[in-house]
Enzyme design. Sequence first.
Site, PDB file in Angstrom:
ATOM      1  N   SER A  68     -26.816   4.358 -14.888  1.00 17.37           N
ATOM      2  CA  SER A  68     -26.777   5.495 -13.959  1.00 17.37           C
ATOM      3  C   SER A  68     -26.743   4.998 -12.507  1.00 17.37           C
ATOM      4  O   SER A  68     -25.720   4.518 -12.073  1.00 17.37           O
ATOM      5  CB  SER A  68     -27.841   6.560 -14.185  1.00 17.37           C
ATOM      6  OG  SER A  68     -27.525   7.311 -15.356  1.00 17.37           O
ATOM      7  N   HIS A  73     -32.749   4.791   1.113  1.00 22.41           N
ATOM      8  CA  HIS A  73     -32.398   5.077   2.505  1.00 22.41           C
ATOM      9  C   HIS A  73     -33.569   4.635   3.377  1.00 22.41           C
ATOM     10  O   HIS A  73     -34.709   5.043   3.119  1.00 22.41           O
ATOM     11  CB  HIS A  73     -32.179   6.580   2.717  1.00 22.41           C
ATOM     12  CG  HIS A  73     -31.206   7.215   1.770  1.00 22.41           C
ATOM     13  ND1 HIS A  73     -29.844   7.152   1.949  1.00 22.41           N
ATOM     14  CD2 HIS A  73     -31.384   7.912   0.622  1.00 22.41           C
ATOM     15  CE1 HIS A  73     -29.232   7.805   0.963  1.00 22.41           C
ATOM     16  NE2 HIS A  73     -30.145   8.267   0.138  1.00 22.41           N
ATOM     17  N   CYS A  88     -30.233   6.468 -17.642  1.00 23.20           N
ATOM     18  CA  CYS A  88     -30.121   7.193 -18.901  1.00 23.20           C
ATOM     19  C   CYS A  88     -30.792   6.357 -19.979  1.00 23.20           C
ATOM     20  O   CYS A  88     -31.018   5.154 -19.829  1.00 23.20           O
ATOM     21  CB  CYS A  88     -28.660   7.420 -19.254  1.00 23.20           C
ATOM     22  SG  CYS A  88     -27.831   5.906 -19.708  1.00 23.20           S
TER      23      CYS A  88
END
Lengths: 121, 121
Positions: A68, A73, A88
């Site tokens: 995935s 940030h 996943c």
Amino acid sequence: MEDINMGTHVLGKVVGCNPDFLRALNIEDIKGKVSQIIKDCNLTELKDPKYHPFPNDSFTALVGLAESHAAFHTWPELGVVTIDVYTCNYSRDNSEGARKAFDEIAKLFGKGKVIKREIER
Amino acid sequence: MEDINMGTHVLGKVVGCNPDFLRALNIEDIKGKVSQIIKDCNLTELKDPKYHPFPNDSFTALVGLAESHAAFHTWPELGVVTIDVYTCNYSRDNSEGARKAFDEIAKLFGKGKVIKREIER
């Protein structure tokens, strides 16, 4: 239309980071460390992870995984880094890898307080 | 070390999608539509969004935003698409844009059932 469990998402942030420490981070260095963390967590990084610097010495990282994605940030002006690791569990249970990757990525940003939660998707 | 609200994350999935419809999606077409959705939601897409195709006709999209990121993963074999839209609300409140972008991206995948939740980060 049955609901299906689509894996484990660990998301959160590191608060109280040193702003100057965040500003001084070297993106190439972080990129290499994140690649190693992903490998150590038995996850598979897709090629060309995207690291985007902003003019205020913050940056965004978007790392595709075969399982995935991971994203973070930095916010030097707030002393905060937000972090996501989503895997996943389709072919196998990757949830331990997601937790470990989150924790190891969080350590890259110094000695802030880690706040996290885990969501079954 | 005070906690800080770092924005709105809308995450979820579309289940019960038509597998053949998902397999037949054209990545360049989706890329253009997602760029337009982001613009229409008053969000700013960073350059070079990453769309990664897999051999089973699934793909992963990682789209950097000036306001954080969007990501989605298609699972034709399960008839599922997972979707994330995360926006910070630092310079202004982008939460409506995040909700609208999630809903519009979900519509790209046909007539499945949308399951979503919203998290304050």
